[in-house]
Design a protein around this motif. Sequence first.
Motif, PDB file in Angstrom:
ATOM      1  N   GLU A  72      38.258  51.438  44.905  1.00 31.95           N
ATOM      2  CA  GLU A  72      37.106  50.614  45.270  1.00 31.95           C
ATOM      3  C   GLU A  72      37.460  49.148  45.506  1.00 31.95           C
ATOM      4  O   GLU A  72      36.628  48.384  46.013  1.00 31.95           O
ATOM      5  N   CYS A  73      38.663  48.752  45.121  1.00 30.28           N
ATOM      6  CA  CYS A  73      39.032  47.337  45.276  1.00 30.28           C
ATOM      7  C   CYS A  73      40.383  47.147  45.962  1.00 30.28           C
ATOM      8  O   CYS A  73      40.982  46.080  45.873  1.00 30.28           O
ATOM      9  N   LEU A  74      40.844  48.169  46.655  1.00 32.85           N
ATOM     10  CA  LEU A  74      42.165  48.112  47.287  1.00 32.85           C
ATOM     11  C   LEU A  74      42.254  46.990  48.316  1.00 32.85           C
ATOM     12  O   LEU A  74      43.307  46.363  48.474  1.00 32.85           O
ATOM     13  N   GLN A  75      41.152  46.717  49.022  1.00 33.84           N
ATOM     14  CA  GLN A  75      41.178  45.664  50.030  1.00 33.84           C
ATOM     15  C   GLN A  75      41.503  44.311  49.415  1.00 33.84           C
ATOM     16  O   GLN A  75      42.226  43.497  50.006  1.00 33.84           O
ATOM     17  N   TRP A  76      41.000  44.064  48.194  1.00 34.04           N
ATOM     18  CA  TRP A  76      41.260  42.791  47.536  1.00 34.04           C
ATOM     19  C   TRP A  76      42.673  42.741  46.967  1.00 34.04           C
ATOM     20  O   TRP A  76      43.307  41.680  46.973  1.00 34.04           O
ATOM     21  N   VAL A  77      43.174  43.873  46.502  1.00 29.03           N
ATOM     22  CA  VAL A  77      44.559  43.921  46.034  1.00 29.03           C
ATOM     23  C   VAL A  77      45.500  43.592  47.189  1.00 29.03           C
ATOM     24  O   VAL A  77      46.426  42.779  47.058  1.00 29.03           O
ATOM     25  N   ASP A  78      45.263  44.211  48.338  1.00 20.66           N
ATOM     26  CA  ASP A  78      46.104  43.938  49.509  1.00 20.66           C
ATOM     27  C   ASP A  78      46.002  42.479  49.931  1.00 20.66           C
ATOM     28  O   ASP A  78      47.005  41.864  50.337  1.00 20.66           O
ATOM     29  N   PHE A  79      44.807  41.913  49.821  1.00 18.73           N
ATOM     30  CA  PHE A  79      44.614  40.510  50.186  1.00 18.73           C
ATOM     31  C   PHE A  79      45.458  39.604  49.292  1.00 18.73           C
ATOM     32  O   PHE A  79      46.144  38.692  49.773  1.00 18.73           O
ATOM     33  N   VAL A  80      45.420  39.840  47.988  1.00 18.51           N
ATOM     34  CA  VAL A  80      46.199  39.031  47.048  1.00 18.51           C
ATOM     35  C   VAL A  80      47.688  39.116  47.375  1.00 18.51           C
ATOM     36  O   VAL A  80      48.387  38.095  47.431  1.00 18.51           O
ATOM     37  N   MET A  81      48.159  40.313  47.605  1.00 18.68           N
ATOM     38  CA  MET A  81      49.588  40.504  47.838  1.00 18.68           C
ATOM     39  C   MET A  81      50.053  39.883  49.161  1.00 18.68           C
ATOM     40  O   MET A  81      51.255  39.701  49.369  1.00 18.68           O
TER      41      MET A  81
END
Length: 354
Positions: A178-187
């Motif tokens: 549910e939060c993969l988009q934000w994880v990718d953004f951080v990385m």
Amino acid sequence: MIDFIRQNVLSHFGVNEGSAKISPLGNGHINHTFLVLSVDREFVLQKINTEVFKTPTALVNNAHKISQHLQGQVAADEYRLQVVSPELTLDGELFVDLGEHGFWRAINYLPHSHSIDVVGCEADAEMAAKAFGHFSSALSGLDAELLEDVIPNFHHLPGRIELLTQAVEADSYGRLAECLQWVDFVMSQTELLQELAELEGKLPHRICHNDTKINNMLFDKRDMSSLAIIDLDTCMKGYLMYDFGDMVRTFCSPEEEDSIALDKVQVRESIFGAICKGYLSELGSVLSDAERKSLWLGARVICLMIGVRFLTDHLNGDVYFQIHHAGHNLERAANQFTLYQSLLSQQEVLSKFL
């Protein structure tokens, strides 16, 4: 908890359990805070979160040293705000350690105080930034090495991202999808990490507040002037760019940090300018050139880093920040990442204020 306080805590501070009124105070994420009103005194009582603050004695000792220094500045007519000071136990101690039943401390209550959670106008932003700058300027004469690190690497973005990576790999609560988009953004924020690495070793350590939210500056409700800087729990050595950054993070958005109205979460240019004006009016002669240049970096790092911390806590099962409903920390994370994106989109305009 209030019944427990009556029966087990108040007596240590010389208060009769039957004569006191106890009520929750504030909306902090970490500690449990109460206002105690008895027949002849009033004070703030806190149960320190020892899962967050592993060495709570360091916390109260740091706060005491800061209080003593600021009281000296007041006596010398060099500090114009009121000072938050410890209320000692009957045994003359700074705290009561009840083991598994909590680590408790008391501080003086400041009458006529008022706090806000969202900055409404430039005048409030400038006043609060000026107060935080005045606080840091007054502490510039106190050796930062005298304070213990209450949370090691508190503002260390690479370490925070590593903790996020560990939480992603574990995905202990099945929340990653549910939060993969934000994880990718951080990385993807490698340029910011590189800019931060290039600054390593170029800034002096100073005593920092490390939590310069708008509600940690109290207004005097009689005339809405600045009254005091509170919540000294995370005061320790660090870089002032992060104090500046946390003001930007918490002053500039017209929405609270857990608002889900992301289309309204943005950096208000006029508020950013007011922060710069107020903060630099007190610290302009204290900051080195490198510190002044670092402020814009501090604003970006803090916005991203707090989002990372909220996201990590969401993935870890909400063990650090208090939540009020399922998904609360994810909402906070999305809010902070949106604010960070707003900063990036306005970089050319905002950086001119510095």
